[in-house]
Design an enzyme around this catalytic site. Sequence first.
Site, mmCIF file in Angstrom:
data_model
loop_
_atom_site.group_PDB
_atom_site.id
_atom_site.type_symbol
_atom_site.label_atom_id
_atom_site.label_comp_id
_atom_site.label_asym_id
_atom_site.label_seq_id
_atom_site.Cartn_x
_atom_site.Cartn_y
_atom_site.Cartn_z
ATOM 1 N N GLU A 22 -4.548 -8.841 -1.350
ATOM 2 C CA GLU A 22 -5.023 -8.576 -0.200
ATOM 3 C C GLU A 22 -6.545 -8.086 -0.404
ATOM 4 O OE1 GLU A 22 -2.879 -6.004 2.551
ATOM 5 O OE2 GLU A 22 -4.801 -5.305 3.180
ATOM 6 N N GLU A 77 0.802 -1.313 -0.041
ATOM 7 C CA GLU A 77 0.214 -0.032 -0.064
ATOM 8 C C GLU A 77 0.860 1.265 0.021
ATOM 9 O OE1 GLU A 77 -2.945 -0.442 3.082
ATOM 10 O OE2 GLU A 77 -3.986 -1.829 1.891
#
Length: 473
Positions: free
Chosen positions: A328, A233
Amino acid sequence: MTLKQQAIALSFLTLTGLSTGCQRNALNRTSSTGVEFWLTNPDRSSLFTKQAGALSFANATNGNPTIDIDASQTFQSIDGFGYTLTGGSAMLLNRMDAKARAALLNELFSTEGNSIGVSYLRISIGASDLDDRVFSYDDLPEGQTDVDLKKFSLDPDRAHLIPVLKEILAINPAIKIMGSPWSPPAWMKTNSNSKGGSLKPEYYNAYAQYFIKYIQGMKAEGIRIDAITIQNEPLHPGNNPSLLMLPADQALFIKTSLGPAFKSAQIDTKIFLYDHNADRPDYPISILNDPEAKKYVDGSAFHLYAGSIEALTEVHNAHPDKNLYFTEQWIGAPGNLKGDLAWHVKTLIIGATRNWSRNVLEWNLAADPKQEPHTPGGCTQCMGALTLDGNTVTRNPAYYNVAVASKFVRPGSVRIQSNTSDTLPNVAFKTPDGRKVIIVLNTKESTQAFNVREDGKLISTSLPAGSVGTYVW
């Protein structure tokens, strides 16, 4: 994305009890004379359970919707389905009694007996926010640096993660393992902190060597790292740990440091870009547009807390020679099997693979009844596929989201053509041993009858409202 937070009645299960469909029924191989049907019903009456009898293809006609299979039209190969084995997950597993842990790991990772055949794991390089503390492999007192990485050590992972991985590899030596960092060591960062900040350019080369030391160190432990993402991220610097890494910075790091360092050290671990939400396909595309960076990259990785799963196809179309991965997606506690099963199967198991993804990973494998451990500032509501309370195990929605695919869609399977619809979203595969698998979701609020047709013959079947069927022949 907003996930429903509705409570569901979950019974705690012991490993020695006959508790779910997965435990009551041996997951036998498909009969050569018929089609096996495995039902996952959100009312919990059938939890990935093989249905009695076998369906058969026949010459028949009826007025029900038909899903047509065409194995001559092929798409991407599949690397696997699974979870993130966080440090917290490994800690909880490692604290189980040895016999109970062995039984659970066999159920998760074996392809025999009552197993679901998980075939892909993501682990964190250093701590993720679901470790019990923040750490890197080269932590130093404030103001110190270690450019030559003389103090690098995998010791933080030796307590729990490495021992659990070795047990898993003893069950499935071929499992693919991907590593993702949440942050470099704080001394490499602009803010000298585990949270936020950016990687200082003067430490690009040192950080590339950090990846190499990690890969080589894990190899020395008998653990092959198949792939790494450069940063978990990279556009979310508010987690703990975390790092802001803009696309231009990631491109520069790859082409000037990481890629050449991997080449020089003869590291064959794949490099994945991005590893963040599908609302920014421009991030990986912009890097792949740079030929000096692109040559070192295997593909791009995505999450779906924002954006549309179809963005993966946008990246595929821009660079069809590079791969796509889905790495994810969380479920917020306390979970809701009806909503979570439908959304995750439709959007990820079906949607991601129909948009070129080679894998689908859920976040995360295990947490305790309080959704712990996590770092200070880490996720407080991330529900594991398993809830572990000592030796007591609860199988949560993510367990079944993955099970409907992982048991039968083995690594090396190839997605094949199947027509789809709003009420019967589906995806089909041909496995390495020549079998066919189709996963179908009934999105209606009532039972839906339909056909699956191949080579002019069909099977007639039905699915209850909101349920998932895995058909194997």
